[in-house]
Write a protein that holds these residues in place. Structure first.
Motif, PDB file in Angstrom:
ATOM      1  N   ARG A   1       0.842  -1.192   0.000  1.00 13.72           N
ATOM      2  CA  ARG A   1       0.000   0.000   0.000  1.00 13.72           C
ATOM      3  C   ARG A   1       0.874   1.238   0.000  1.00 13.72           C
ATOM      4  O   ARG A   1       1.928   1.273   0.633  1.00 13.72           O
ATOM      5  CB  ARG A   1      -0.882   0.021   1.249  1.00 13.72           C
ATOM      6  N   LEU A   2       0.451   2.265  -0.699  1.00  9.64           N
ATOM      7  CA  LEU A   2       1.156   3.546  -0.702  1.00  9.64           C
ATOM      8  C   LEU A   2       0.872   4.326   0.573  1.00  9.64           C
ATOM      9  O   LEU A   2       1.734   5.006   1.102  1.00  9.64           O
ATOM     10  CB  LEU A   2       0.746   4.383  -1.917  1.00  9.64           C
ATOM     11  N   ARG A   3      -0.372   4.241   1.051  1.00  8.78           N
ATOM     12  CA  ARG A   3      -0.779   4.957   2.262  1.00  8.78           C
ATOM     13  C   ARG A   3      -1.813   4.100   2.980  1.00  8.78           C
ATOM     14  O   ARG A   3      -2.957   4.008   2.562  1.00  8.78           O
ATOM     15  CB  ARG A   3      -1.355   6.313   1.911  1.00  8.78           C
ATOM     16  N   VAL A   4      -1.400   3.502   4.072  1.00  7.26           N
ATOM     17  CA  VAL A   4      -2.265   2.578   4.804  1.00  7.26           C
ATOM     18  C   VAL A   4      -3.507   3.281   5.354  1.00  7.26           C
ATOM     19  O   VAL A   4      -4.568   2.673   5.455  1.00  7.26           O
ATOM     20  CB  VAL A   4      -1.473   1.879   5.936  1.00  7.26           C
ATOM     21  N   SER A   5      -3.395   4.558   5.675  1.00  6.20           N
ATOM     22  CA  SER A   5      -4.518   5.282   6.265  1.00  6.20           C
ATOM     23  C   SER A   5      -5.609   5.626   5.248  1.00  6.20           C
ATOM     24  O   SER A   5      -6.717   5.986   5.631  1.00  6.20           O
ATOM     25  CB  SER A   5      -4.031   6.564   6.933  1.00  6.20           C
ATOM     26  N   ALA A   6      -5.322   5.518   3.965  1.00  7.57           N
ATOM     27  CA  ALA A   6      -6.317   5.843   2.933  1.00  7.57           C
ATOM     28  C   ALA A   6      -7.241   4.644   2.692  1.00  7.57           C
ATOM     29  O   ALA A   6      -6.824   3.492   2.810  1.00  7.57           O
ATOM     30  CB  ALA A   6      -5.618   6.226   1.625  1.00  7.57           C
ATOM     31  N   HIS A   7      -8.477   4.936   2.348  1.00  5.00           N
ATOM     32  CA  HIS A   7      -9.423   3.885   1.966  1.00  5.00           C
ATOM     33  C   HIS A   7      -8.966   3.287   0.632  1.00  5.00           C
ATOM     34  O   HIS A   7      -8.599   4.024  -0.286  1.00  5.00           O
ATOM     35  CB  HIS A   7     -10.831   4.475   1.834  1.00  5.00           C
ATOM     36  N   LEU A   8      -8.994   1.971   0.515  1.00  2.00           N
ATOM     37  CA  LEU A   8      -8.529   1.304  -0.703  1.00  2.00           C
ATOM     38  C   LEU A   8      -9.679   0.988  -1.644  1.00  2.00           C
ATOM     39  O   LEU A   8     -10.680   0.393  -1.240  1.00  2.00           O
ATOM     40  CB  LEU A   8      -7.801   0.002  -0.353  1.00  2.00           C
ATOM     41  N   VAL A   9      -9.530   1.395  -2.904  1.00  2.00           N
ATOM     42  CA  VAL A   9     -10.424   0.974  -3.978  1.00  2.00           C
ATOM     43  C   VAL A   9      -9.590   0.070  -4.886  1.00  2.00           C
ATOM     44  O   VAL A   9      -8.694   0.537  -5.581  1.00  2.00           O
ATOM     45  CB  VAL A   9     -10.993   2.175  -4.774  1.00  2.00           C
ATOM     46  N   ASP A  10      -9.866  -1.214  -4.830  1.00  2.48           N
ATOM     47  CA  ASP A  10      -9.157  -2.192  -5.650  1.00  2.48           C
ATOM     48  C   ASP A  10     -10.006  -2.453  -6.890  1.00  2.48           C
ATOM     49  O   ASP A  10     -10.966  -3.208  -6.854  1.00  2.48           O
ATOM     50  CB  ASP A  10      -8.922  -3.473  -4.861  1.00  2.48           C
ATOM     51  N   ALA A  11      -9.651  -1.796  -7.983  1.00  2.00           N
ATOM     52  CA  ALA A  11     -10.414  -1.910  -9.231  1.00  2.00           C
ATOM     53  C   ALA A  11      -9.678  -2.758 -10.260  1.00  2.00           C
ATOM     54  O   ALA A  11      -9.921  -2.631 -11.458  1.00  2.00           O
ATOM     55  CB  ALA A  11     -10.707  -0.518  -9.778  1.00  2.00           C
TER      56      ALA A  11
END
Length: 84
Positions: free
Chosen positions: A6-16
């Motif tokens: 992950r680039l930024r663990v605190s950000a919500h992930l959208v796996d598209a």
């Protein structure tokens, strides 16, 4: 299979991954309604151009230089989110 960092663990992930454009950008836009920062993963070749156009049109900020290759990874901040 290699684990993706992950680039930024605190950000919500959208796996598209596996979804054709414009679906990754649509999912990103929906996530930005609820989250101040979103990390987008997409593997459609058109994703980078769509992401750039989306950020220019909406004013949302690309926080990280998109990591390109087979997988595009980028962190986007909602335009009204506080800057920390």
């Amino acid at each position: 299979m290699n684990e993706i960092k992950r680039l930024r663990v605190s950000a919500h992930l959208v796996d598209a991954r596996g979804k054709a454009c414009p679906v990754p950008i649509i999912e990103l836009a929906k996530a930005l309604r609820s989250w101040p920062e979103v990390e987008l993963w997409a593997d459609d070749p058109a994703a980078w151009e769509d992401l750039y156009a989306f950020s220019q049109a909406t004013g949302h900020q690309l926080l990280t230089p998109p990591v390109e290759g087979r997988l595009l990874q980028a962190v986007i901040r909602h335009k009204s989110a506080p800057h920390v």
